[in-house]
Motif scaffolding. Sequence first.
Motif, PDB file in Angstrom:
ATOM      1  N   SER A 111     -63.501  -3.304 -87.466  1.00  0.00           N
ATOM      2  CA  SER A 111     -62.461  -4.223 -87.003  1.00  0.00           C
ATOM      3  C   SER A 111     -61.514  -4.662 -88.113  1.00  0.00           C
ATOM      4  CB  SER A 111     -63.100  -5.448 -86.345  1.00  0.00           C
ATOM      5  OG  SER A 111     -63.815  -5.054 -85.197  1.00  0.00           O
ATOM      6  N   ASN A 112     -62.034  -4.897 -89.322  1.00  0.00           N
ATOM      7  CA  ASN A 112     -61.178  -5.303 -90.439  1.00  0.00           C
ATOM      8  C   ASN A 112     -60.251  -4.170 -90.858  1.00  0.00           C
ATOM      9  OD1 ASN A 112     -62.245  -7.896 -90.557  1.00  0.00           O
ATOM     10  ND2 ASN A 112     -63.833  -7.306 -92.008  1.00  0.00           N
ATOM     11  N   ASP A 113     -60.778  -2.958 -90.965  1.00  0.00           N
ATOM     12  CA  ASP A 113     -59.976  -1.804 -91.374  1.00  0.00           C
ATOM     13  C   ASP A 113     -58.926  -1.440 -90.335  1.00  0.00           C
ATOM     14  OD1 ASP A 113     -61.477  -1.656 -93.679  1.00  0.00           O
ATOM     15  OD2 ASP A 113     -62.697   0.046 -93.018  1.00  0.00           O
ATOM     16  N   ALA A 114     -59.153  -1.811 -89.092  1.00  0.00           N
ATOM     17  CA  ALA A 114     -58.203  -1.486 -88.021  1.00  0.00           C
ATOM     18  C   ALA A 114     -56.827  -2.082 -88.295  1.00  0.00           C
ATOM     19  CB  ALA A 114     -58.742  -1.978 -86.676  1.00  0.00           C
ATOM     20  N   SER A 115     -56.774  -3.201 -88.981  1.00  0.00           N
ATOM     21  CA  SER A 115     -55.505  -3.849 -89.279  1.00  0.00           C
ATOM     22  C   SER A 115     -54.584  -2.929 -90.079  1.00  0.00           C
ATOM     23  CB  SER A 115     -55.740  -5.155 -90.046  1.00  0.00           C
ATOM     24  OG  SER A 115     -54.518  -5.786 -90.335  1.00  0.00           O
ATOM     25  N   GLY A 116     -55.100  -2.342 -91.138  1.00  0.00           N
ATOM     26  CA  GLY A 116     -54.311  -1.431 -91.955  1.00  0.00           C
ATOM     27  C   GLY A 116     -53.917  -0.172 -91.197  1.00  0.00           C
ATOM     28  N   VAL A 117     -54.822   0.324 -90.362  1.00  0.00           N
ATOM     29  CA  VAL A 117     -54.522   1.515 -89.564  1.00  0.00           C
ATOM     30  C   VAL A 117     -53.399   1.204 -88.575  1.00  0.00           C
ATOM     31  CG1 VAL A 117     -55.437   3.213 -87.933  1.00  0.00           C
ATOM     32  CG2 VAL A 117     -56.860   2.426 -89.832  1.00  0.00           C
ATOM     33  N   ILE A 118     -53.430   0.016 -88.010  1.00  0.00           N
ATOM     34  CA  ILE A 118     -52.361  -0.372 -87.081  1.00  0.00           C
ATOM     35  C   ILE A 118     -51.034  -0.485 -87.824  1.00  0.00           C
ATOM     36  CG2 ILE A 118     -51.497  -2.301 -85.693  1.00  0.00           C
ATOM     37  CD1 ILE A 118     -54.345  -2.508 -84.538  1.00  0.00           C
TER      38      ILE A 118
END
Length: 175
Positions: A111-118
Motif C-alpha cells: 500500500s505504501n509503495d502504491a503511492s509512487g507507482v500511481i
Amino acid sequence: IMKYLFKSFLHLAGASSFRSQIVAMSTASFVNPDKTIRKVLSESRTIALVGASPKVERPSNQVMKYLINKGYKVIPVNPGLAGKEIHGQTVVGSLSDIEEPVDMVDIFRNSNDASGVIDESIKINAKSVWLQIGVINELAAVRAQQAGLNVVMNACPAIEIPRLGILGPNSPSSL
C-alpha cells in the motif's frame, strides 16, 4: 477463488503489516462501482503489471497469465528482472521504460509503495490504475482521480472479469 484471494492478501500485506492492512480494509471508504470496473477492463488493451514475478505461485504471475489468456497485452514491470521474460513478455524496469501508451497499470506492490507507482502512472499518462486486493492507498487514489485516471482499488481483474461476464478486451460484450 477464495484461496487466491487469501494468498494474494497475505503476499501483499506481509506478515509484519497484516494487522494494519486489516484495519485499513475495515476503515476504507473507497468504492469500486461496477460501471468503473467494466469501463477499465473493457477499454484497456495494454496493461503494465507492476511487481511482476516469474514465480508461478505468486498472484502477480497468475493474474498476468490470466490477463494474457484473455487477450490483453501485459507488460511486466520489475526493476530486478528488467530484460528477462515472464510468460514470453520482456520485463521492463519501470513504467517510464515502456515505449507505448499504457491503458491500465495493475499494482502488485504494498500500500505504501502504491503511492509512487500511481505518481509514475500519472506521469506516463496511463488511463487507469488498478490496486490489487490488499493494496489500499486512498490518498494516492484521489490524486489519480484528480489527474483524470480511472481507479479501482482492493480488487482483482481475474475475479472481476468473470464476475462481470467480460470476455476480454476485444470482445463485443466488453464494449
